[in-house]
Design a protein around this motif. Structure first.
Motif, PDB file in Angstrom:
ATOM      1  N   PRO A 164     -23.185  11.933 -58.167  1.00  0.00           N
ATOM      2  CA  PRO A 164     -24.583  12.484 -57.848  1.00  0.00           C
ATOM      3  C   PRO A 164     -24.433  13.423 -56.924  1.00  0.00           C
ATOM      4  N   VAL A 165     -25.216  14.602 -57.422  1.00  0.00           N
ATOM      5  CA  VAL A 165     -25.368  15.799 -56.398  1.00  0.00           C
ATOM      6  C   VAL A 165     -27.013  16.058 -56.142  1.00  0.00           C
ATOM      7  N   SER A 166     -27.231  16.032 -54.980  1.00  0.00           N
ATOM      8  CA  SER A 166     -28.525  15.905 -54.577  1.00  0.00           C
ATOM      9  C   SER A 166     -29.280  17.265 -54.622  1.00  0.00           C
ATOM     10  N   ASN A 167     -28.398  18.244 -54.324  1.00  0.00           N
ATOM     11  CA  ASN A 167     -28.746  19.546 -54.576  1.00  0.00           C
ATOM     12  C   ASN A 167     -27.677  20.512 -55.007  1.00  0.00           C
ATOM     13  N   VAL A 168     -27.893  21.109 -56.205  1.00  0.00           N
ATOM     14  CA  VAL A 168     -26.627  22.182 -56.943  1.00  0.00           C
ATOM     15  C   VAL A 168     -26.407  22.903 -56.069  1.00  0.00           C
ATOM     16  N   PHE A 169     -26.969  23.529 -54.935  1.00  0.00           N
ATOM     17  CA  PHE A 169     -26.798  24.758 -54.252  1.00  0.00           C
ATOM     18  C   PHE A 169     -25.865  24.205 -53.181  1.00  0.00           C
ATOM     19  N   ASP A 170     -25.483  22.925 -52.960  1.00  0.00           N
ATOM     20  CA  ASP A 170     -24.596  22.543 -52.238  1.00  0.00           C
ATOM     21  C   ASP A 170     -23.283  22.592 -52.569  1.00  0.00           C
ATOM     22  N   LEU A 171     -23.315  23.124 -54.019  1.00  0.00           N
ATOM     23  CA  LEU A 171     -21.835  23.452 -54.529  1.00  0.00           C
ATOM     24  C   LEU A 171     -21.023  24.602 -54.383  1.00  0.00           C
ATOM     25  N   PHE A 172     -22.104  25.515 -53.884  1.00  0.00           N
ATOM     26  CA  PHE A 172     -21.446  26.770 -53.702  1.00  0.00           C
ATOM     27  C   PHE A 172     -22.649  27.841 -52.635  1.00  0.00           C
ATOM     28  N   ASP A 173     -21.953  28.859 -52.155  1.00  0.00           N
ATOM     29  CA  ASP A 173     -22.625  29.584 -51.069  1.00  0.00           C
ATOM     30  C   ASP A 173     -23.600  30.486 -52.078  1.00  0.00           C
ATOM     31  N   ALA A 174     -24.767  30.320 -51.864  1.00  0.00           N
ATOM     32  CA  ALA A 174     -25.929  31.153 -52.733  1.00  0.00           C
ATOM     33  C   ALA A 174     -25.894  32.516 -52.305  1.00  0.00           C
ATOM     34  N   ASP A 175     -25.538  33.091 -50.870  1.00  0.00           N
ATOM     35  CA  ASP A 175     -25.375  34.094 -50.342  1.00  0.00           C
ATOM     36  C   ASP A 175     -24.411  35.012 -51.131  1.00  0.00           C
ATOM     37  N   ALA A 176     -23.270  34.286 -51.194  1.00  0.00           N
ATOM     38  CA  ALA A 176     -22.060  34.938 -51.605  1.00  0.00           C
ATOM     39  C   ALA A 176     -22.096  35.182 -53.197  1.00  0.00           C
ATOM     40  N   PHE A 177     -22.879  34.092 -53.867  1.00  0.00           N
ATOM     41  CA  PHE A 177     -22.970  34.303 -55.382  1.00  0.00           C
ATOM     42  C   PHE A 177     -24.406  34.505 -55.751  1.00  0.00           C
ATOM     43  N   PRO A 178     -25.077  35.734 -55.577  1.00  0.00           N
ATOM     44  CA  PRO A 178     -26.632  35.670 -55.661  1.00  0.00           C
ATOM     45  C   PRO A 178     -26.869  35.504 -57.045  1.00  0.00           C
ATOM     46  N   TYR A 179     -26.178  36.087 -58.098  1.00  0.00           N
ATOM     47  CA  TYR A 179     -26.443  35.904 -59.510  1.00  0.00           C
ATOM     48  C   TYR A 179     -26.179  34.572 -60.050  1.00  0.00           C
ATOM     49  N   LEU A 180     -25.294  34.100 -59.470  1.00  0.00           N
ATOM     50  CA  LEU A 180     -25.061  32.576 -59.960  1.00  0.00           C
ATOM     51  C   LEU A 180     -26.180  31.738 -59.331  1.00  0.00           C
ATOM     52  N   ALA A 181     -26.830  32.020 -58.137  1.00  0.00           N
ATOM     53  CA  ALA A 181     -28.049  31.108 -57.494  1.00  0.00           C
ATOM     54  C   ALA A 181     -29.285  31.533 -58.369  1.00  0.00           C
ATOM     55  N   GLU A 182     -29.324  32.839 -58.952  1.00  0.00           N
ATOM     56  CA  GLU A 182     -30.430  33.003 -59.881  1.00  0.00           C
ATOM     57  C   GLU A 182     -30.340  32.285 -61.030  1.00  0.00           C
TER      58      GLU A 182
END
Length: 217
Positions: A164-182
């Protein structure tokens, strides 16, 4: 009156239906003849009255799944026919996620699979594609259907292993990977009714490209 042996109360249809239900529910690795017999409420050897081996059972299961797919028809709109059969195949394989690997590497090519392939090839040939173009077009379409379905199955299995992952953005740094976050935001957003999905988008690209090739002949 003599009691009818339990094995004789089974049928091949019942055995296949139970095997597919088991594989859909618990995965193909869970399918053993003993487990199947338990689900059928009979002895471990009873299923062998209807299938000679597990390999034969797997082949019959694949046949049954492919029979659920719509065949490409001989109507005047080849693009609509191909899209209908490709979408049907993808939907069927999503309902039976164990079936795609068996179709690609299982025991032999099923009779139902041969009918499906021949119908798709016939639809392309009647549309005016040459034998060479039909060969390439079929493989582009089949690769999209099978490859996309395998990708979905792999993603699902990967997410199960993550737990279970409560928040997918816990899996990576959104600032370091902005296009992945988008990209993740696009995956998570609520879809509008009737909105085109990734499978349909790719399928339309292939069909539009084939249509241009056909018009340029």
């Amino acid at each position: 009156m003599a009691q009818v042996p339990r094995a004789s109360r089974l049928s091949r249809d019942r055995v296949l239906a139970a095997a597919i239900e088991l594989a859909d529910r618990d995965g193909i690795a869970a399918l053993t003849m003993r487990r199947l017999a338990e689900d059928l409420g009979t002895g471990a050897m009873s299923a062998y009255y209807h299938v000679a081996s597990k390999d034969e059972l797997l082949g019959l299961m694949v046949d049954r799944v492919v029979d659920e797919m719509d065949l490409a028809d001989a109507g005047p709109d080849w693009k609509a026919a191909i899209k209908r059969t490709a979408t049907s195949a993808h939907d069927v394989l999503r309902r039976h996620p164990w079936a795609t690997p068996l179709l690609l590497s299982g025991p032999g090519v099923s009779a139902a699979r041969l009918r499906y392939i021949d119908a798709m090839l016939g639809c392309l040939r009647r549309a005016g594609f040459s034998p060479e173009q039909t060969d390439l077009a079929y493989h582009a379409l089949d690769s999209h259907i099978m490859g996309f379905t395998l990708w979905l199955v792999g993603i699902s299995a990967g997410m199960e292993k993550l737990g279970p992952v409560s928040n997918v953005f816990d899996l990576f740094d959104a600032d370091a990977f902005p296009y992945l976050a988008e990209h993740a935001h696009q995956h998570l957003r609520e879809r509008r009714e009737g909105e085109q999905g990734a499978f349909e988008f790719g399928l339309d690209l292939i069909l539009e490209g084939l249509e241009r090739r056909l018009a340029a002949r």
